[in-house]
Design a protein around this motif. Structure first.
Motif, mmCIF file in Angstrom:
data_model
loop_
_atom_site.group_PDB
_atom_site.id
_atom_site.type_symbol
_atom_site.label_atom_id
_atom_site.label_comp_id
_atom_site.label_asym_id
_atom_site.label_seq_id
_atom_site.Cartn_x
_atom_site.Cartn_y
_atom_site.Cartn_z
ATOM 1 N N SER A 258 0.825 -1.205 0.000
ATOM 2 C CA SER A 258 0.000 0.000 0.000
ATOM 3 C C SER A 258 0.861 1.258 0.000
ATOM 4 N N ALA A 259 1.983 1.205 0.717
ATOM 5 C CA ALA A 259 2.872 2.371 0.741
ATOM 6 C C ALA A 259 3.473 2.600 -0.643
ATOM 7 N N PHE A 260 3.807 1.524 -1.330
ATOM 8 C CA PHE A 260 4.340 1.645 -2.691
ATOM 9 C C PHE A 260 3.310 2.332 -3.595
ATOM 10 N N GLN A 261 2.066 1.865 -3.526
ATOM 11 C CA GLN A 261 1.023 2.452 -4.358
ATOM 12 C C GLN A 261 0.815 3.935 -4.018
ATOM 13 N N LEU A 262 0.864 4.273 -2.729
ATOM 14 C CA LEU A 262 0.643 5.647 -2.287
ATOM 15 C C LEU A 262 1.721 6.577 -2.828
ATOM 16 N N LEU A 263 2.979 6.160 -2.706
ATOM 17 C CA LEU A 263 4.076 7.007 -3.179
ATOM 18 C C LEU A 263 4.109 7.059 -4.708
ATOM 19 N N SER A 264 3.783 5.952 -5.319
ATOM 20 C CA SER A 264 3.757 5.909 -6.781
ATOM 21 C C SER A 264 2.713 6.877 -7.329
ATOM 22 N N HIS A 265 1.552 6.900 -6.733
ATOM 23 C CA HIS A 265 0.516 7.840 -7.168
ATOM 24 C C HIS A 265 0.950 9.280 -6.968
ATOM 25 N N ARG A 266 1.642 9.529 -5.870
ATOM 26 C CA ARG A 266 2.113 10.885 -5.614
ATOM 27 C C ARG A 266 3.118 11.317 -6.683
ATOM 28 N N LEU A 267 4.036 10.436 -7.030
ATOM 29 C CA LEU A 267 5.059 10.793 -8.022
ATOM 30 C C LEU A 267 4.455 10.936 -9.423
ATOM 31 N N GLN A 268 3.354 10.256 -9.668
ATOM 32 C CA GLN A 268 2.698 10.407 -10.967
ATOM 33 C C GLN A 268 2.105 11.805 -11.139
ATOM 34 N N CYS A 269 1.910 12.465 -10.014
ATOM 35 C CA CYS A 269 1.346 13.815 -10.061
ATOM 36 C C CYS A 269 2.414 14.876 -10.305
#
Length: 817
Positions: A743-754
């Protein structure tokens, strides 16, 4: 008795009648005597002084009549020799005879003599009273009754003349009051009322001579004797010319013991007496010997009897409020009595409330003037030594209630205590040694109630505020127990404890040149335990003028005890890991409110740099870092570290960084907080050389969660400025690469996509400027040296983990990526 013996001037007929056990024979003898003297008929003898209870007993009356006529004849002749001879004969040969009937006749004769003497009876009272009082101890209850009646008539005739003999009369009556025979008790009550009337009417009562006897008799355990004593105290207290208040210290302890009697009526009477005394004390406080009664109240404030305890506590409250600083020398004893009552439940709510008032009132008496240096001066006011002959209590209980008293179980005894009056008045002195000993004793007792522990800590805080110089003599003895109190179950206790510790750490009076413990009589902490360490400090700042800069706190508000406190607090956390887990963050956050937060973090980081237990160091750094990043109390400190614009903030960052290296993820978070993004990226690059464990990945997960919190809002906004923050983006991508698919991976990945693409940002912009390596680049900080230090510390951790694994202590589960 020898019938041939000459009892002149008593006639043989009188002697026979006095000895005869048959009333009819006594009657015949009396009538024959009357016939021999026509002027002595019964009707002629209706004397106004005759007050015999046995008046209806005709034979006895005539015996008395004949004796009375004989004595009157001698009075008319002023023949004192014959009068004394008659009294002596009646006393020695009859009243004190071995024959019971002779004793009865003697008592009748002595009473008749007194009536015949009238106002002159005062000249012969000693000879008249003593044989009658001797008969009070007779085994025959009827004879004791005769004696009581005889004495009644003697006293009734003499009236005020008996007062010089009051003590022996009172002593005899006190014994009759407890007599098992109801008739004897009834007779003694009549005599008692008569004697009280005489004392009330007269202004010649010898109170000074009576007090020792009263003090002795007041400790009787017999209910009737106690009732008798209380009734007399009530009478004496009601007489305007008798000032019993001056002698209250001599009878107060006995009154409190009577208050514990099983009889409801006696307890009520005693309550009334004590209430009257207290009213008089309030009216005339200037004439009250408060200090001489302080110990007595201390003892009875600790009894198990609720009525005694409440009454004594009410008296103590009034004493403190009326006497003021006169009570200060007895503070240790008062606290010993009052403090446990503060933890009472609702069943003893009244006692608790009064005890709380006592505690607050006593605390207000301590002022800054009590902190003045000790100088040669007269001895402080102390209770005088009791006279061993005055009371069976001797000196029990005075050890704890006096100026140097302590928390002693002897206070709980119901022993009698008498402190004689003392006319010496010495300067009032606060005996701090005894007070601190009592407070330390109560704080060390883990079974003591929460409210009592809070009260103890409030006292310590108050004393450090009002008398700091004297209190710091006891700091080394108090320090260990104050640290131990941090493990208390109550948050309120811990808060008060931290207030005391914070005051110790910040008071100017605690500043010493010697970092070791102060000399004191109760030294409990070794020099090595409180010694400030001297850790090796590398020069982290390469600007001129910063060589040799120390990392230990140096602000004027902190004294030498501050660093000692930080050392021992960390030792406490190290030895008691549950305390660190449950209350560590709470304790440190409160300290940041009470003291300087920068100093706390600075000093702890400095101390942790030398910590040999690397696992504890890593845990402690993680705790400190979480507090730094999340606590509202640290808002100002976070702002100070955010820009690193000042030399002080740079120095703080370097100090924190060197200790934060015990935990790789916290080191990165510190770099994020201080906007050292390039160095954060460099650190993450080194993570590839570290042993990645489950705990490590868990901390990375938590850091990702923190990045999404309001604290790092500025960091997320900086992601919009891709051109000026390339290392921030690289560092975040580095964290992303460390994480498994979670879940942490998905959270940070979404942030970096922004994060916007650089091409979009360049459209319509002015020519691109040279990109900055990081926003808050601080050229004065040697980042290369910091990175080397990080590698060095992590190498030690790796070796320590390998050693633990070699011993079979598998504390870390390794993950192969």
């Amino acid at each position: 008795m020898n019938p041939e013996k000459d009892f002149a001037p008593l006639t043989p007929n009188i002697v026979r009648a006095l000895n005869d056990k048959l009333y009819e024979k006594r009657k015949v003898a009396a009538l024959e005597i009357e016939k021999s003297d026509p002027g002595t008929s019964h009707s002629a003898q209706g004397d106004q002084h005759m007050a015999f209870f046995w008046l209806p007993w005709y034979p006895l009356h005539h015996i008395a009549t004949v004796t009375c006529l004989l004595v009157r004849e001698f009075v008319a002749q002023n023949n004192t020799v014959q009068i004394k001879h008659v009294i002596q004969t009646l006393s020695q040969e009859f009243a004190l005879s071995q024959h019971p009937h002779s004793r009865k006749g003697g008592l009748i004769g002595l009473a008749a003599c007194s009536i015949a003497l009238g106002k002159d009876s005062g000249l012969y009272l000693k000879e008249l009273i003593e044989p009658v009082l001797t008969c009070f101890n007779d085994a025959d209850s009827r004879l004791r009754y005769y004696a009581c009646e005889a004495l009644y008539n003697i006293v009734k005739v003499a009236r005020g003349a008996v007062l010089p003999h009051f003590n022996v009369l009172f002593d005899g009556l006190s014994k009759l009051a407890a007599d098992p025979d109801p008739n004897v008790k009834s007779g003694s009550e009549l005599l008692d009322r008569l004697l009280k009337d005489i004392v009330t009417e007269s202004n010649k009562f010898d109170l000074v001579g009576f007090i020792p006897l009263l003090r002795e008799r007041i400790y009787s355990n017999n209910q009737y004797a106690r009732q008798f004593i209380i009734s007399w105290i009530l009478v004496l207290e009601s007489v305007p010319d008798i000032n019993l208040l001056d002698y209250l210290p001599e009878i107060l302890d006995g009154l409190f013991q009577i208050l514990g009697d099983n009889g409801k009526e006696i307890r009520k009477m005693c309550e009334v007496v004590l209430g009257e005394f207290l009213k008089e004390i309030k009216k005339n406080p200037s004439s009250v010997k408060f200090a001489e009664m302080a110990n007595i109240l201390v003892i009875h404030c600790q009894t198990t009897d609720d009525l005694i305890q409440l009454t004594a506590m009410c008296w103590m409250r009034e004493f403190i409020q009326l006497a003021g600083r006169v009570m200060l020398p007895y503070s240790s004893g008062i606290l010993t009595a009052v403090l446990p009552c503060l933890a009472y439940d609702d069943r003893k709510k009244s006692i608790k409330e009064v005890a709380n008032v006592c505690n607050q009132s006593l605390m207000k008496l301590v002022t800054p003037e009590d902190d003045e240096p000790d100088e040669p001066k007269p001895m402080a006011q102390r209770p005088a030594e009791p006279n061993p002959d005055d009371t069976p209590a001797k000196q029990e209980g005075t050890a704890g209630g006096g100026p140097d008293g302590s928390c002693d179980s002897s206070f709980s005894s119901g022993s009698s205590v008498f402190t004689p009056a003392s006319t010496e008045r010495a300067p009032v002195t606060l005996h701090l040694d005894g007070i601190v000993q009592v407070l330390n004793c109560h704080l060390s007792d883990m079974a003591i109630g929460m409210m009592t522990r809070i009260a103890v800590l409030k006292w310590l805080y108050h004393l450090y505020i009002k008398t700091p110089r004297k209190m710091f003599r006891h700091t080394d003895s108090l320090f260990p127990i104050l640290l131990q109190t941090l493990s208390d179950e109550s948050d309120e206790v811990i808060l008060k404890d931290l207030e005391v510790l914070a005051e110790i750490a910040s008071s100017p009076a605690g500043q010493t040149d010697d970092p070791g413990p102060l000399d004191g009589p109760d030294l409990r902490v070794s020099h090595s335990e409180l010694q400030v360490p001297t850790p090796g400090r590398a020069n982290l700042l390469n600007t001129p003028g910063t060589k040799g800069l120390e990392c230990s706190p140096s602000t004027p508000t902190m004294n030498s005890y501050f660093y000692k406190f930080m050392i021992n607090l960390l030792k406490r956390f190290s030895s008691e890991r549950k305390l660190l887990e449950a209350r560590g963050a709470f304790i440190i956050r409160q300290l940041c409110l009470l003291l300087n937060a920068e100093n706390i973090f600075h000093s702890m980081a400095d101390i942790l740099l030398q910590e040999e237990d690397l696992k504890f160091a890593s845990t402690m750094v993680h705790t400190l870092n979480t507090i730094l990043l999340t606590s509202t109390e640290l808002f100002q400190l976070r702002n100070q570290l955010k820009d690193l614009k000042t030399l002080e903030s740079q120095n703080l960052f370097c100090c924190l960084y060197r200790s934060w290296c015990h935990n790789p993820v916290t080191t990165v978070s510190l770099c994020f907080l201080t906007q050292n993004y390039r160095h954060a990226y460099d650190l993450i690059q080194k993570f590839g050389d570290l042993e990645v464990t489950v705990d490590f990945l868990t901390e990375v997960d938590k850091l990702v969660q923190l990045i999404e919190c309001p604290i790092f809002t500025y960091l997320r906004l900086q992601l919009l400025d891709v051109r000026n923050n390339p290392y921030l983006i690289k560092a975040l991508y580095g964290l992303l690469m460390l994480l498994p698919q979670c879940s942490a991976f998905q959270l940070l990945s979404h942030r970096l996509q922004c994060v916007p693409k650089p091409e979009l940002l360049q459209a319509g912009d002015s020519p691109p400027a040279a990109p900055k390596s990081q926003k808050a680049d601080s050229p004065s900080i040697d980042y290369a040296e910091l990175l080397q230090h990080f590698e060095k510390v992590q190498k030690k951790h790796l070796e320590a983990r390998h050693q633990r694994s070699g011993r079979g202590d598998h504390l870390d589960r390794r993950v192969v990526l």
